[in-house]
Enzyme design. Structure first.
Site, mmCIF file in Angstrom:
data_model
loop_
_atom_site.group_PDB
_atom_site.id
_atom_site.type_symbol
_atom_site.label_atom_id
_atom_site.label_comp_id
_atom_site.label_asym_id
_atom_site.label_seq_id
_atom_site.Cartn_x
_atom_site.Cartn_y
_atom_site.Cartn_z
ATOM 1 N N HIS A 1 0.850 -1.192 0.000
ATOM 2 C CA HIS A 1 0.000 0.000 0.000
ATOM 3 C C HIS A 1 0.879 1.232 0.000
ATOM 4 O O HIS A 1 1.976 1.234 0.558
ATOM 5 C CB HIS A 1 -0.957 0.006 1.196
ATOM 6 C CG HIS A 1 -0.288 -0.208 2.513
ATOM 7 N ND1 HIS A 1 0.075 -1.460 2.974
ATOM 8 C CD2 HIS A 1 0.108 0.677 3.466
ATOM 9 C CE1 HIS A 1 0.646 -1.336 4.160
ATOM 10 N NE2 HIS A 1 0.696 -0.055 4.471
ATOM 11 N N HIS B 1 0.868 5.152 1.105
ATOM 12 C CA HIS B 1 0.223 6.196 1.893
ATOM 13 C C HIS B 1 0.345 7.525 1.138
ATOM 14 O O HIS B 1 1.430 7.857 0.633
ATOM 15 C CB HIS B 1 0.943 6.407 3.226
ATOM 16 C CG HIS B 1 0.988 5.220 4.141
ATOM 17 N ND1 HIS B 1 0.221 5.123 5.276
ATOM 18 C CD2 HIS B 1 1.742 4.090 4.115
ATOM 19 C CE1 HIS B 1 0.496 3.990 5.921
ATOM 20 N NE2 HIS B 1 1.421 3.343 5.226
HETATM 21 P P1 AMP Z 1 1.753 0.342 7.386
HETATM 22 O O1 AMP Z 1 2.251 0.686 8.756
HETATM 23 O O2 AMP Z 1 2.533 1.004 6.284
HETATM 24 O O3 AMP Z 1 1.582 -1.150 7.180
HETATM 25 O O4 AMP Z 1 0.322 0.991 7.293
HETATM 26 C C1 AMP Z 1 -0.861 0.317 7.517
HETATM 27 C C2 AMP Z 1 -1.930 1.374 7.681
HETATM 28 O O5 AMP Z 1 -3.175 0.746 7.488
HETATM 29 C C3 AMP Z 1 -1.969 2.038 9.046
HETATM 30 O O6 AMP Z 1 -1.758 3.433 8.895
HETATM 31 C C4 AMP Z 1 -3.356 1.705 9.577
HETATM 32 O O7 AMP Z 1 -3.933 2.773 10.286
HETATM 33 C C5 AMP Z 1 -4.115 1.409 8.306
HETATM 34 N N1 AMP Z 1 -5.245 0.507 8.432
HETATM 35 C C6 AMP Z 1 -5.301 -0.692 9.069
HETATM 36 N N2 AMP Z 1 -6.528 -1.232 8.944
HETATM 37 C C7 AMP Z 1 -7.254 -0.359 8.197
HETATM 38 C C8 AMP Z 1 -8.597 -0.365 7.723
HETATM 39 N N3 AMP Z 1 -9.453 -1.369 7.988
HETATM 40 N N4 AMP Z 1 -9.026 0.700 6.979
HETATM 41 C C9 AMP Z 1 -8.172 1.714 6.715
HETATM 42 N N5 AMP Z 1 -6.899 1.766 7.133
HETATM 43 C C10 AMP Z 1 -6.442 0.745 7.864
#
Ligand code: AMP
Ligand code: ZN
Length: 135
Positions: free
Chosen positions: A100, A102
């Site tokens: 993903h 950001h």
């Molecule tokens: P990372 O630390 O790069 O793996 O980022 C994962 C991100 O996914 C975090 O910022 C979480 O807040 C976000 N996240 C986890 N579950 C969900 C969800 N169901 N909907 C939207 N964002 C999410």
């Protein structure tokens, strides 16, 4: 849940999200624990863990969508700039093992600490409607 992967489930529409853009390859939705107002994630619907196991072709397609969504956010929100962040591996802070990107909106002088904090669901819902991109 396929692969036991929450982002696969979100991409398949099995788990709801605050969606702002979708096409055949990707989904973009608000991060529920945002670093900043409008913090958005862009995922491919197809599962891969990170940048190293994602094909060059797919990365090219994803980054075009990241640009499209970031451009829309910058025009629609109060937003002076933005960070694009993509974590690979737990050591780098990756908590969800589905690639993903950001998009983190920034304001001049905001001194953002890049800490997650739980978002207000009603506010996220309103914001997702404001940011929705029609195909
Ligand atoms: P990372 O630390 O790069 O793996 O980022 C994962 C991100 O996914 C975090 O910022 C979480 O807040 C976000 N996240 C986890 N579950 C969900 C969800 N169901 N909907 C939207 N964002 C999410
Ligand atoms: Zn997945």
């Amino acid at each position: 849940m396929k692969n036991n992967c929450i982002f696969c489930a979100i991409g398949a529409g099995e788990i709801p999200s605050f969606k702002i853009y979708e096409d055949e390859l990707v989904l973009a939705y608000l991060d529920i624990n945002p670093f900043s107002f409008g913090h958005t994630l862009v995922i491919p619907k197809e599962h891969s863990r990170g940048i190293l196991d994602t094909s060059d072709e797919m990365l090219g397609e994803i980054i075009k969508r990241v640009k499209k969504v970031a451009s829309h956010i910058k025009k629609t929100l109060p937003c002076d700039g933005f960070n694009i962040l993509q974590n690979n591996g737990e050591a780098a802070g990756q908590s969800v093992h589905h690639i993903h990107f950001h998009i983190i909106p920034r304001m001049n002088g905001d001194e953002l600490a890049f800490h997650n904090s739980p978002g207000d669901m009603a506010e996220l819902d309103k914001l997702a409607k404001k940011l929705a991109i029609k195909n």
